[in-house]
Design a protein around this motif. Structure first.
Motif, mmCIF file in Angstrom:
data_model
loop_
_atom_site.group_PDB
_atom_site.id
_atom_site.type_symbol
_atom_site.label_atom_id
_atom_site.label_comp_id
_atom_site.label_asym_id
_atom_site.label_seq_id
_atom_site.Cartn_x
_atom_site.Cartn_y
_atom_site.Cartn_z
ATOM 1 N N ILE A 13 0.854 -1.186 0.000
ATOM 2 C CA ILE A 13 0.000 0.000 0.000
ATOM 3 C C ILE A 13 0.891 1.239 0.000
ATOM 4 C CG2 ILE A 13 -1.835 1.263 1.180
ATOM 5 C CD1 ILE A 13 -2.688 -1.485 0.207
ATOM 6 N N LEU A 15 1.089 4.928 0.655
ATOM 7 C CA LEU A 15 0.285 5.924 1.367
ATOM 8 C C LEU A 15 0.313 7.293 0.691
ATOM 9 C CD1 LEU A 15 1.136 5.039 5.081
ATOM 10 C CD2 LEU A 15 -0.805 4.291 3.691
ATOM 11 N N GLY A 16 1.298 7.546 -0.154
ATOM 12 C CA GLY A 16 1.361 8.812 -0.884
ATOM 13 C C GLY A 16 1.857 9.971 -0.036
ATOM 14 N N GLU A 19 -2.971 11.871 3.030
ATOM 15 C CA GLU A 19 -4.188 11.069 3.067
ATOM 16 C C GLU A 19 -5.436 11.938 3.172
ATOM 17 O OE1 GLU A 19 -3.967 7.180 5.178
ATOM 18 O OE2 GLU A 19 -2.164 8.068 6.085
ATOM 19 N N GLN A 24 -6.249 15.641 -2.734
ATOM 20 C CA GLN A 24 -5.931 14.726 -3.832
ATOM 21 C C GLN A 24 -6.088 15.365 -5.218
ATOM 22 O OE1 GLN A 24 -4.380 11.865 -2.922
ATOM 23 N NE2 GLN A 24 -4.686 12.798 -0.905
ATOM 24 N N ASN A 84 -2.933 6.131 -9.074
ATOM 25 C CA ASN A 84 -3.471 5.822 -7.746
ATOM 26 C C ASN A 84 -4.440 6.896 -7.260
ATOM 27 O OD1 ASN A 84 -1.943 3.532 -7.760
ATOM 28 N ND2 ASN A 84 -0.587 4.129 -6.092
ATOM 29 N N GLN A 88 -8.323 6.251 -6.933
ATOM 30 C CA GLN A 88 -8.508 6.194 -5.478
ATOM 31 C C GLN A 88 -8.089 4.841 -4.910
ATOM 32 O OE1 GLN A 88 -12.532 7.382 -4.561
ATOM 33 N NE2 GLN A 88 -12.247 9.465 -5.325
ATOM 34 N N SER A 89 -7.020 4.325 -5.478
ATOM 35 C CA SER A 89 -6.447 3.056 -5.016
ATOM 36 C C SER A 89 -4.973 3.275 -4.701
ATOM 37 C CB SER A 89 -6.594 1.983 -6.094
ATOM 38 O OG SER A 89 -5.857 0.834 -5.754
ATOM 39 N N LYS A 90 -4.531 2.750 -3.591
ATOM 40 C CA LYS A 90 -3.140 2.918 -3.168
ATOM 41 C C LYS A 90 -2.333 1.637 -3.326
ATOM 42 C CE LYS A 90 -4.381 6.485 0.202
ATOM 43 N NZ LYS A 90 -4.302 6.920 1.607
ATOM 44 N N GLU A 173 2.334 -1.230 4.579
ATOM 45 C CA GLU A 173 2.082 0.153 4.170
ATOM 46 C C GLU A 173 3.401 0.898 4.005
ATOM 47 O OE1 GLU A 173 -0.514 1.817 7.090
ATOM 48 O OE2 GLU A 173 -2.311 0.982 6.160
ATOM 49 N N PHE A 177 5.283 7.877 -1.923
ATOM 50 C CA PHE A 177 4.468 7.810 -3.134
ATOM 51 C C PHE A 177 5.066 6.865 -4.171
ATOM 52 C CE2 PHE A 177 7.402 11.311 -3.826
ATOM 53 C CZ PHE A 177 7.751 11.227 -5.153
#
Length: 306
Positions: A13, A15-16, A19, A24, A84, A88-90, A173, A177
């Motif tokens: 995952i 997390l970018g 959150e 976004q 992503n 909306q997917s990590k 996690e 990014f």
């Protein structure tokens, strides 16, 4: 019993950078804009050099390769991040994570080695101008480029294979990014001593040594320029390496800045935000630095659009 990564892990995952849902769309358009600028700017540099026969010299040969590497370097991380955010997917698959990590290290290493080779090119041009075309002949340029690729491939492949041997447990996690080597190692639940040792050795041999080579080249360049009696001659000599020196300062400055900030803050998310500087911003600015400071390249770009 600890199980191997192949049987337990299928995805990670990412997390970018944030959150917060409201941020976004802003992050998507910001990074899309920077990616398009990076791609188009470096592509224009390549086309200008290829189309103008006056720029078929060693310096511009290495510059065109640097622009190509910058496009690839940014393309290993930003498109996946944009995807992503949009979906909306990590999630990133285990294989995708290893592939992304491999190519990120490959093109990052190529950036490092090409900047070193370009410093040597400027050293020969300024300190040994009469022998420049003899020393920097097409055969040597090809050998230097091949050496850059081989060193980068071996380094990135070594780290990738060593991560492949690690076992990962429940915490999957990644507070980044993209799949970054140190973050991957921190997620492992098996012994990572050899991985960390390889990182330190590679950083010393393939990171510090090229920097020492660049500093040595520029110390000799500055010493040679100061011997020139006329101020006009000094300015002309400085202008031939000013763009490269700016790019080197930006590349190593942001890299060391990220390293020091991450060590001081001990915050993975803050480190991810800081890493945007050398992963996205530096490749985006390189075409502007060369395009604005280099007269020959500016003329070639004008011809390209005329």
């Amino acid at each position: 019993m600890e199980q191997r990564n192949q049987s337990r892990v299928s995805q990670f995952i990412l997390l970018g950078l944030s959150e917060v849902g409201e941020l976004q769309p802003l992050l998507f358009w910001l990074f899309l804009s920077m990616y398009l600028i990076t791609f188009s700017g470096n592509l224009l540099i390549i086309l200008a050099i290829v189309m103008d026969s006056h720029l078929h010299t060693p310096m511009y040969f290495f510059l065109s390769n640097l622009s190509f590497v910058d496009i690839c370097f940014t393309s290993t991380t930003v498109p996946k991040m944009l995807l992503n955010i949009q979906t909306q997917s990590k999630v990133i698959t285990y294989e995708g994570c290893l592939s992304q990590m491999y190519f990120f290290m490959l093109f990052g290493g190529l950036d490092n080695f090409l900047l070193t080779v370009m410093a040597y090119d400027r050293f020969v041009a300024i300190c040994h101008p009469l022998y420049y075309m003899v020393i920097m002949n097409p055969k040597l340029c090809g050998i230097l480029l091949l050496a850059c690729w081989l060193l980068s491939v071996m380094d990135s492949l070594l780290h990738d294979l060593m991560v492949f041997q690690l076992s990962f447990c429940t915490q999957l996690e990644i507070p980044h990014f993209f799949c970054e080597l140190k973050q991957m190692i921190q997620l492992a639940c098996s012994d990572t001593f050899l991985n960390n040792l390889a990182i330190y050795l590679a950083s010393g041999l393939l990171g510090v040594l090229p920097l020492i080579g660049i500093l040595f080249s520029y110390s000799r360049i500055v010493a040679s320029i100061l011997k020139i009696s006329s101020s006009g001659g000094q300015y002309k000599a400085f202008s031939t390496c000013g763009s490269h020196l700016s790019v080197v300062s930006l590349f190593y400055g942001t890299g060391f800045g990220v390293y020091l900030s991450s060590a001081a803050l001990q915050n993975s998310r803050a480190s991810a935000i800081a890493s945007v500087m050398y992963t996205v911003v530096t490749p985006m600015l390189n075409p502007f630095i060369y395009g604005l400071r280099n007269r020959d390249l500016k003329q070639a770009l004008r011809k390209l659009f005329s």
